[in-house]
Design a protein around this motif. Structure first.
Motif, PDB file in Angstrom:
ATOM      1  N   ALA A  16       0.825  -1.207   0.000  1.00  0.00           N
ATOM      2  CA  ALA A  16       0.000   0.000   0.000  1.00  0.00           C
ATOM      3  C   ALA A  16       0.856   1.253   0.000  1.00  0.00           C
ATOM      4  O   ALA A  16       0.466   2.284  -0.549  1.00  0.00           O
ATOM      5  N   GLU A  17       2.031   1.181   0.609  1.00  0.00           N
ATOM      6  CA  GLU A  17       2.955   2.308   0.636  1.00  0.00           C
ATOM      7  C   GLU A  17       4.094   2.069  -0.351  1.00  0.00           C
ATOM      8  O   GLU A  17       4.540   0.939  -0.537  1.00  0.00           O
ATOM      9  N   ASP A  18       4.549   3.145  -0.972  1.00  0.00           N
ATOM     10  CA  ASP A  18       5.655   3.097  -1.926  1.00  0.00           C
ATOM     11  C   ASP A  18       6.899   3.600  -1.209  1.00  0.00           C
ATOM     12  O   ASP A  18       7.063   4.806  -0.986  1.00  0.00           O
ATOM     13  N   LYS A  19       7.772   2.690  -0.814  1.00  0.00           N
ATOM     14  CA  LYS A  19       8.942   3.051  -0.010  1.00  0.00           C
ATOM     15  C   LYS A  19       9.838   4.051  -0.729  1.00  0.00           C
ATOM     16  O   LYS A  19      10.327   5.023  -0.143  1.00  0.00           O
ATOM     17  N   MET A  20      10.056   3.821  -2.016  1.00  0.00           N
ATOM     18  CA  MET A  20      10.913   4.733  -2.777  1.00  0.00           C
ATOM     19  C   MET A  20      10.337   6.145  -2.782  1.00  0.00           C
ATOM     20  O   MET A  20      11.061   7.129  -2.584  1.00  0.00           O
ATOM     21  N   ALA A  21       9.043   6.249  -2.984  1.00  0.00           N
ATOM     22  CA  ALA A  21       8.401   7.570  -3.013  1.00  0.00           C
ATOM     23  C   ALA A  21       8.518   8.258  -1.666  1.00  0.00           C
ATOM     24  O   ALA A  21       8.837   9.460  -1.587  1.00  0.00           O
ATOM     25  N   LEU A  68      14.083  15.290  -1.644  1.00  0.00           N
ATOM     26  CA  LEU A  68      13.829  16.084  -2.842  1.00  0.00           C
ATOM     27  C   LEU A  68      12.561  16.913  -2.685  1.00  0.00           C
ATOM     28  O   LEU A  68      11.677  16.555  -1.896  1.00  0.00           O
ATOM     29  N   PRO A  69      12.448  18.007  -3.439  1.00  0.00           N
ATOM     30  CA  PRO A  69      11.183  18.745  -3.454  1.00  0.00           C
ATOM     31  C   PRO A  69      10.036  17.825  -3.862  1.00  0.00           C
ATOM     32  O   PRO A  69      10.220  16.903  -4.670  1.00  0.00           O
ATOM     33  N   ALA A  70       8.860  18.104  -3.323  1.00  0.00           N
ATOM     34  CA  ALA A  70       7.712  17.220  -3.539  1.00  0.00           C
ATOM     35  C   ALA A  70       7.403  17.013  -5.015  1.00  0.00           C
ATOM     36  O   ALA A  70       7.128  15.892  -5.451  1.00  0.00           O
ATOM     37  N   LYS A  71       7.473  18.096  -5.815  1.00  0.00           N
ATOM     38  CA  LYS A  71       7.138  17.975  -7.237  1.00  0.00           C
ATOM     39  C   LYS A  71       8.134  17.095  -7.977  1.00  0.00           C
ATOM     40  O   LYS A  71       7.758  16.304  -8.841  1.00  0.00           O
ATOM     41  N   ILE A 129       9.394  11.837 -10.539  1.00  0.00           N
ATOM     42  CA  ILE A 129      10.265  10.660 -10.696  1.00  0.00           C
ATOM     43  C   ILE A 129       9.469   9.376 -10.495  1.00  0.00           C
ATOM     44  O   ILE A 129       9.537   8.438 -11.300  1.00  0.00           O
ATOM     45  N   VAL A 130       8.700   9.323  -9.416  1.00  0.00           N
ATOM     46  CA  VAL A 130       7.931   8.104  -9.109  1.00  0.00           C
ATOM     47  C   VAL A 130       6.826   7.909 -10.144  1.00  0.00           C
ATOM     48  O   VAL A 130       6.546   6.772 -10.555  1.00  0.00           O
TER      49      VAL A 130
END
Length: 492
Positions: free
Chosen positions: A217-222, A229-232, A237-238
């Motif tokens: 359910a969660e994306d560890k990389m994200a 990194l900045p949110a945008k 990237i993800v």
């Protein structure tokens, strides 16, 4: 009844309609627009459906808008979080001020002489009318009034609660109850583990199996990228990683379906253990992506099956009884609550009656141009998503293309854009090539696609990115004109 005029009228204030509003005011800031929403709230599907555990079966890095990063921990988000995201987008960008709630659009008539649509709607039971130069249908293709429920034998004799997920009673208490969920699609695999948390037992009753895959359910990389990194940038990237992986997975699956089937079923077998009858309950007879795959976050369905709070029965219904369901095998499933997660009804062109210069537009005879516009129907587009990827990926591209059309017409002094097919070798094909019941029931009433571009409906984000964002809008098929009456009126 005075007409209200806008450059663009958008139908629907759900995920697609709010996105359309953003793109219009960003890319065409000089255009006026209104969003006509039949219900009294923003959110569309995410406001309509209230059943337990409602969530997306796509990750929010691709279901979210390209322009608004998803920053919550869960990539597979619940319905209320998605609804809040859509409403927040509307509020932050002032899109909510353009929405006319309680406006049920019934019909639209195009006049070539005036280069305008006349849109008929009802509000508080009274007729209202708008005119616009471009009509953008963003209501999806679901029938919001009713879902699909088969005519089950003996259904009237059942003494318990019989509900469809599309019209979930707010006061339905399933705690300690025996529940049967009929169906094996995305809604069923969402309902079963969620209801099993408090129900006495939940049975998923299916006629045949569906492909079910699990992912976290969660994306560890994200979540890690957002720390550095900045949110945008992290979001972009993800998003691209997920887009590329999704295209790779889909293409690999279609290229070698036997191998993909073996792998998907193998993962289910690994999750449920060697003693579970995966062959009977989780091995479909069709190939992957002949129907949409079902996603379960954190293997929640499999966990419910392993703990015994839920079970799967693969059989056919003989009849409903006063206390449950009798199957063709002779088995009886006792139930206090029966949920008919049996699918949706589809509507072509948002269910509107359309006409062009007095001639009714028959959706079944229309041909889709680039998956969004229609042969010989001027200044009208529909926003649809993908069947093999997130809905919003295609909707974002569609919105950008509509803005490109509007800006091209302004630049060239034209007022109409109409897709024309002059190639007699292009043949018609079904709009969607899916074996799912809800698709097959409706396809004869839907527009067709063509055998070649630009009439071919690509289920491929990379191709659509090139065709919609970068390719010329004046491609020889999209015809731009300015009728004499419009020219004379403007000159005067």
């Amino acid at each position: 009844m005075a007409d209200q005029h806008f450059d663009v009228v958008i139908v629907g204030a759900g995920l697609s309609g709010i996105g359309a509003g953003y793109h219009l005011q960003t890319n065409c800031p000089d255009r006026t627009y209104a969003i006509l929403e039949g219900r009294e709230a923003i959110g569309g599907t995410w406001d309509l459906f209230r059943y337990p555990g409602i969530r997306s079966d796509s990750d929010m890095y691709t279901l979210g808008y390209a322009f608004k990063p998803w920053t919550q921990a869960k990539a597979i988000a619940d319905g209320p979080s998605i609804l809040n995201y859509v409403r927040e987008t509307a509020r932050e960008n002032g899109i909510d001020r353009h929405i006319r709630f309680g406006h049920h659009v019934k019909s639209a008539a195009w006049s070539s002489a005036d280069s305008a649509w006349t849109v008929e709607a009802t509000h508080d039971g009274a007729p209202v009318r708008f005119t616009c130069n471009f009509l953008f249908l963003c209501g999806g293709y679901y029938n919001y009034e009713n879902g699909y429920t088969p005519d089950f034998p003996g259904a009237a004799s059942f003494k318990g609660a019989l509900v469809h997920p599309q019209k979930w009673p707010a006061d339905l208490d399933h705690a300690g109850k025996r529940v049967v969920v009929i169906g094996s699609g995305a809604t069923a695999v969402t309902l079963v583990p969620e209801m099993a948390r408090t129900a006495a037992h939940v049975t998923m009753l299916q006629r045949s199996p569906t492909y079910v895959v699990s992912r976290p359910a969660e994306d560890k990389m994200a979540n890690d990228l957002r720390k550095w990194l900045p949110a945008k940038l992290a979001y972009a990237i993800v998003r691209w990683r997920n887009v590329v992986f999704g295209m790779y997975f889909y293409n690999a699956t279609r290229k070698n379906p036997a191998r993909a089937k073996e792998r998907i079923v193998g993962m289910v077998r690994q999750a449920l253990g060697p003693d579970y009858d995966v062959e009977k309950h989780f091995t479909p007879s069709y190939n992957p992506w002949d129907q949409r795959l079902c996603l379960v976050p954190d293997a929640d369905l499999f966990e419910a099956l392993k703990t015994g709070t839920a079970s799967v029965t693969t059989d056919h219904i003989e009849t409903f009884t006063e206390t449950g369901i009798r199957l063709q095998s002779g088995e009886e499933l006792p139930a206090d609550i029966i949920v008919t997660a049996t699918g949706l009804e589809l509507k072509a062109l948002n269910g509107l009656e359309l006409s062009v210069d007095g001639q009714r537009v028959d959706p079944a005879r229309a041909m889709s141009y680039k998956g969004m516009m229609y042969r010989d129907v001027p200044n009208l587009a529909s926003s649809f998503g993908y069947t093999n990827a997130s809905w919003t990926l295609k909707c974002d591209l569609t919105c950008e293309y509509v803005c490109r059309l509007l800006n091209h017409m302004k630049k060239t002094g034209t007022t109409q854009c109409t897709a024309r097919n002059s190639d007699p070798t292009i043949t018609e094909e079904p709009w969607l090539d899916f074996s799912s019941g809800y698709v097959q029931r409706a396809m004869e009433k839907f527009p067709k696609q063509g055998s070649r571009a630009p009439w071919k409906l690509h289920q491929n984000y990379a191709l659509d990115l090139m065709n919609l964002k970068y390719a010329k809008v004046d491609d020889g098929v999209m015809v731009f004109t300015k009728p004499s009456r419009v020219a004379e009126r403007k000159a005067a």
